[in-house]
Design a protein around this motif. Structure first.
Motif, PDB file in Angstrom:
ATOM      1  N   GLU A 138      -7.021   0.523   1.219  1.00 49.19           N
ATOM      2  CA  GLU A 138      -6.175  -0.631   0.896  1.00 49.19           C
ATOM      3  C   GLU A 138      -5.503  -1.228   2.138  1.00 49.19           C
ATOM      4  OE1 GLU A 138      -3.650   0.849  -2.248  1.00 49.19           O
ATOM      5  OE2 GLU A 138      -5.296   0.873  -3.682  1.00 49.19           O
ATOM      6  N   PRO A 172       0.782  -1.250   0.000  1.00 51.51           N
ATOM      7  CA  PRO A 172       0.000   0.000   0.000  1.00 51.51           C
ATOM      8  C   PRO A 172       0.810   1.294   0.000  1.00 51.51           C
ATOM      9  CG  PRO A 172      -1.034  -1.576   1.458  1.00 51.51           C
ATOM     10  CD  PRO A 172       0.268  -2.194   1.025  1.00 51.51           C
ATOM     11  N   HIS A 173       1.901   1.374   0.788  1.00 51.92           N
ATOM     12  CA  HIS A 173       2.608   2.665   0.804  1.00 51.92           C
ATOM     13  C   HIS A 173       3.366   2.888  -0.508  1.00 51.92           C
ATOM     14  CE1 HIS A 173       4.982   6.168   2.034  1.00 51.92           C
ATOM     15  NE2 HIS A 173       3.916   6.423   2.771  1.00 51.92           N
ATOM     16  N   TYR A 216      -5.499   4.906   0.069  1.00 48.93           N
ATOM     17  CA  TYR A 216      -4.503   4.251   0.932  1.00 48.93           C
ATOM     18  C   TYR A 216      -5.203   3.588   2.116  1.00 48.93           C
ATOM     19  CZ  TYR A 216      -0.628   3.724   4.235  1.00 48.93           C
ATOM     20  OH  TYR A 216       0.281   3.217   5.136  1.00 48.93           O
ATOM     21  N   ARG A 274       2.265   1.771  -3.379  1.00 48.97           N
ATOM     22  CA  ARG A 274       1.183   2.170  -4.308  1.00 48.97           C
ATOM     23  C   ARG A 274       0.881   3.655  -4.134  1.00 48.97           C
ATOM     24  NH1 ARG A 274      -2.094  -1.817  -6.466  1.00 48.97           N
ATOM     25  NH2 ARG A 274      -4.050  -0.685  -6.464  1.00 48.97           N
ATOM     26  N   TYR A 275       0.793   4.069  -2.860  1.00 50.35           N
ATOM     27  CA  TYR A 275       0.551   5.480  -2.591  1.00 50.35           C
ATOM     28  C   TYR A 275       1.637   6.334  -3.234  1.00 50.35           C
ATOM     29  CZ  TYR A 275       1.645   9.814  -0.405  1.00 50.35           C
ATOM     30  OH  TYR A 275       2.028  11.116  -0.247  1.00 50.35           O
ATOM     31  N   ARG A 304       1.201   6.756  -6.890  1.00 51.80           N
ATOM     32  CA  ARG A 304       0.106   7.698  -7.207  1.00 51.80           C
ATOM     33  C   ARG A 304       0.517   9.131  -6.900  1.00 51.80           C
ATOM     34  NH1 ARG A 304      -3.982   3.773  -4.587  1.00 51.80           N
ATOM     35  NH2 ARG A 304      -4.698   2.578  -6.387  1.00 51.80           N
TER      36      ARG A 304
END
Lengths: 216, 216
Positions: free
Chosen positions: B76, A89-90, B73, A92-93, A96
Motif C-alpha cells: 500500500e 497506510p499505517h 503495508y 490501516r496497518y 489490522r
C-alpha cells in the motif's frame, strides 16, 4: 448467478456477531441461516470445507469465510458509504494489527475465563485486564478506534466486550475501575442500532458456553 | 522522522523470509538487523512489545508487525509497481483466505514434521499433502496464485515450500508425485531473484530447527 447474500451463522458466536454488525452498518439485506453446530448443514460444509466454521457469507454463490476477512470484503464491495478501514497506510496497518491481536490474545484469554478451572480463570482475567489496558491506550481520547467513525476494530472488539458483561456476572470480572475509557467506548458502541440488534443476549451467550463445555 | 526502513529479522524464519521477498520485489533499500532470539534486542522489545517476534518492519520510526500485514503495508505504501493483491474483491478475499490458511494449517502441520515424534511426524506429512493438494487445486493452471503475476499468496507460501525441500532430506517428504503442478510453481518461484536471494539455505533452516528444539 444469485446476487443474494446469505449469512451462515450461530447466534452466540462473537465472530458471527461481527458479520451481523457489518451487514447492518452497510444496510445490506440478507438471508440469515442459523447452524446447529453439532449437525452442520450441507451448505456450510460445501462453502467452508477446510474450517467448517461459522460465519460464512455467501455472495454471488461464492463463500467468504473468517469474520475479519468478511468485514474487509463487505467494505470493499459495498463501498459507497464511509470506509470501515482508514485510508492512511499505517493507520490501516494498526487496524489490522489490533484485529489480529483481538483474534489471538483477547480470544484466548476469554476462553480461559469461560472454560478454565479457578486458577486458569484467574489468569485469564488478569490477561484480559492487561489486553484491555493496551487497547484503551490505543483508543486514547478518540470516540472509536479509527477516530470519529465506527469501524473495523470496533466491530471486531465489541462482541468480546459483550462477553465481558457476562463475565461480570459469573466470574466477577469488572473493567470499570481499570479501564473506564474502554467501558465508555463499549457503552457508546452498544448504543448503536447496528450493534444492539446484532448482539446475542447474556442468556444466549451463557447457553453457548454450556454447549461449548459439552464439547462441540 | 527517519524515512529509513529497518527490518528486524531472523535469517531462517519463514515469516522473515516473506518480508525479505516483498522488500526485494519492490526494490526497497533497508537496514537489515538480525536478532539473537534467546537475547532479543531492546529495539525488538520496544517495537513489538506484545508478541516480541520477528519480523518487524520499522518505517518512519513506527513498527509494522506480523508478516502478512507487512506485505500488505508495503504494497500500500510503495504502490507504484503492480499490486501484490488482486483488485477484484472476491479474488482479494481468496488471497487473504489462502494466506490465513497457510499461516494456520500449513504452518501447524509443518511444525509437526519438524518437531513431532515418529507418529506425529507421519500425521504432519499426511496433512501437508492434503493442504498442498488443496493449494494445487486453487493454483490450477495459472503461473502464480494470482494469475500471471507473482503476488501475496506466492510470497506467503514459498518460504514453506523451501521447508518442504528440507523435509525431503530428513523426513522422506516428497510432493513430486502427489502435487506436480505445485512443484512446478515452487521451482518457478525459486528462479526469481527476489526469492532465491531471500531464502535461507537448507543448513540455516536445519540449524534453526535444532535451536527450536532446544526450546526458544
Amino acid at each position: 448467478m444469485a446476487e443474494e447474500v446469505i449469512l451462515l451463522d450461530y447466534w452466540p458466536s462473537p465472530f458471527g456477531t461481527r458479520a451481523r454488525i457489518v451487514l447492518a452498518e452497510k444496510g445490506i439485506s440478507y438471508i440469515h441461516k442459523f447452524e446447529d453446530l453439532p449437525n452442520k448443514s450441507p451448505l456450510l460444509l460445501k462453502m467452508n470445507p477446510v474450517h467448517q466454521k461459522v460465519p460464512v457469507l455467501v455472495h454471488k454463490d461464492k463463500p467468504v469465510c473468517e469474520s475479519d476477512t468478511i468485514i474487509q470484503y463487505i467494505d470493499e464491495v459495498w463501498n459507497q458509504s464511509i470506509p470501515l478501514l482508514p485510508s492512511e497506510p499505517h493507520q490501516r496497518y494498526m487496524a489490522r494489527f489490533l484485529v489480529d491481536f483481538i483474534n489471538k490474545k483477547v480470544y484466548e484469554s476469554s476462553i480461559k475465563v469461560w472454560m478454565g478451572a479457578t486458577e486458569e480463570q484467574e489468569n485469564g482475567k488478569k490477561e484480559l485486564v492487561e489486553w484491555c489496558k493496551l487497547l484503551e491506550a490505543e483508543l486514547g481520547n478518540k470516540l472509536y478506534f479509527g477516530g470519529d467513525v465506527f469501524g473495523f476494530v470496533d466491530i471486531a472488539l465489541v462482541p468480546f466486550y459483550n462477553w465481558f458483561i457476562v463475565f461480570k456476572k459469573f466470574a466477577n470480572f469488572n473493567l470499570e475501575t481499570e479501564c473506564p475509557k474502554l467501558v465508555m467506548w463499549g457503552n457508546r458502541c452498544l448504543n448503536r442500532d447496528s450493534v444492539s440488534k446484532s448482539l446475542p443476549t447474556s442468556e444466549q451467550v451463557y447457553q453457548a458456553y454450556l454447549e461449548f463445555k459439552r464439547g462441540w
